[in-house]
Design an enzyme around this catalytic site. Structure first.
Site, PDB file in Angstrom:
ATOM      1  N   CYS A 134       2.847  -0.740  25.783  1.00  0.00           N
ATOM      2  CA  CYS A 134       1.862   0.317  26.031  1.00  0.00           C
ATOM      3  C   CYS A 134       1.108   0.058  27.328  1.00  0.00           C
ATOM      4  O   CYS A 134       0.202  -0.778  27.374  1.00  0.00           O
ATOM      5  CB  CYS A 134       0.887   0.418  24.858  1.00  0.00           C
ATOM      6  SG  CYS A 134      -0.372   1.703  25.063  1.00  0.00           S
ATOM      7  N   CYS A 137      -2.619   0.946  27.162  1.00  0.00           N
ATOM      8  CA  CYS A 137      -3.414  -0.056  26.444  1.00  0.00           C
ATOM      9  C   CYS A 137      -3.670  -1.290  27.301  1.00  0.00           C
ATOM     10  O   CYS A 137      -4.782  -1.821  27.330  1.00  0.00           O
ATOM     11  CB  CYS A 137      -2.697  -0.491  25.166  1.00  0.00           C
ATOM     12  SG  CYS A 137      -2.175   0.842  24.085  1.00  0.00           S
ATOM     13  N   ASP A 138      -2.638  -1.764  27.986  1.00  0.00           N
ATOM     14  CA  ASP A 138      -2.697  -3.094  28.600  1.00  0.00           C
ATOM     15  C   ASP A 138      -2.605  -3.110  30.118  1.00  0.00           C
ATOM     16  O   ASP A 138      -2.737  -4.174  30.727  1.00  0.00           O
ATOM     17  CB  ASP A 138      -1.563  -3.962  28.032  1.00  0.00           C
ATOM     18  CG  ASP A 138      -1.658  -4.110  26.517  1.00  0.00           C
ATOM     19  OD1 ASP A 138      -2.790  -4.184  25.996  1.00  0.00           O
ATOM     20  OD2 ASP A 138      -0.609  -4.161  25.856  1.00  0.00           O
TER      21      ASP A 138
END
Length: 310
Positions: A134, A137-138
């Site tokens: 992701c 997300c990261d």
């Protein structure tokens, strides 16, 4: 046979939030946490884009907090998973992995979706230490660094473009000599000076160390077998997700990719009394905050449905 007004299948942001809302509505929900209690976020190192945590929080701690909150309002939270369920008639009848039977007046399916992986041992070794599924997300953790994305579809191209706004350079590893993405998305990738496409390529190994995690990858040219090493700090796998719907045995309408179809903006499925929330019905966003919101929506839809039945 045990009876509940609301059975929630799956945990994570959607399942636990549904438990909070149905618990506060005095529906006394039963939650089966599934094979991975807390969902994929429990193996995410840090979350910085969930409102209310200005300093960030680990995914595991966040899920523990949501679990405690659902339990506080009366949710009966159980380890284990639903092995099979009969949705032909209400009350619905389910069997868990220990053979226990439970019938439910309503069901919320929040089983999520699992990322597809390459199957490398090094991929597993460095998951959460440079390997991710992701970028949204990261990606922030790799600001100014070099990273790689694996995949040739719209998701991979979107992730590569997004990462190019944060990172110094993005390698896009494509196993064929063309992209499967839409023409518009292909144009964005191929005209982006910060993205280098490695055509006809596959990942032989992800390299790194136990202290700092990923530091590179060995990439094989599928036509020449030549292996090239690239220095990267992050490795993003974007070859798709698989919604966790096998246990439903075709009893609910799914889309072509296997995601549960819901009557948007509601969470209702084609089976009255059965609702869905989170990644199991969301192929687009796959974010914790979105899943939590959909969990709340499903719980409110359940409450209205049960009231209408009475």
């Amino acid at each position: 046979m045990e009876h509940t007004r609301c059975l929630i299948i799956g945990s994570g942001p959607a399942g636990y939030t549904a438990g909070i809302y149905t618990g506060r509505a005095d529906l006394h929900p039963v939650i089966y946490e599934g094979r991975q209690p807390g969902g994929q976020l429990t193996i995410t190192t840090e979350i910085e884009n969930f409102p209310g945590y200005p300093e960030g929080i680990s995914g595991k701690v966040m899920m523990e907090d949501l679990r405690k909150q659902a339990a506080r309002f009366g949710a009966d939270i159980r380890r284990g998973y639903i092995e099979k369920i009969d949705l032909q008639n209400r009350p619905f009848k389910a069997v868990d992995d220990h053979g226990n039977e439970i019938e439910a007046e309503s069901v919320i399916i929040a089983t999520g979706a699992s990322a597809k992986w390459l199957g490398l041992d090094s991929e597993k070794k460095y998951y959460g230490q440079g390997v991710s599924a992701c970028a949204t997300c990261d990606g922030f953790f790799y600001k100014g660094l070099d990273v790689a994305v694996v995949g040739g579809g719209d998701t991979a191209c979107e992730e590569a473009n997004y990462l190019s706004t944060l990172c110094n350079k993005v390698y896009l590893i494509v196993r064929r000599d063309e992209l499967r993405a839409s023409k518009a998305m292909q144009h964005r990738v191929l005209t982006n000076p910060k993205i280098e496409v490695l055509w006809n390529s596959s990942t032989k190994e992800i390299t790194g160390d136990d202290l700092d995690g990923v530091n590179g990858a060995d990439i094989r040219n599928n036509k020449t077998d030549e292996v090239r090493h690239i220095d990267i700090a992050g490795f993003f796998v974007a070859i798709g997700h698989q919604p966790n719907t096998d246990f439903l045995d075709g009893q609910i309408e799914l889309d072509q990719a296997g995601y549960i179809k819901v009557d948007s903006p509601l969470s209702s499925t084609n089976v009255p009394g059965v609702f869905a929330a989170g990644d199991v019905c969301d192929p687009h966003y796959r974010q914790a905050i979105v899943a939590a919101g959909k969990g709340a929506s499903a719980a409110m839809d359940v409450e209205r449905f049960l009231n209408s039945q009475n």
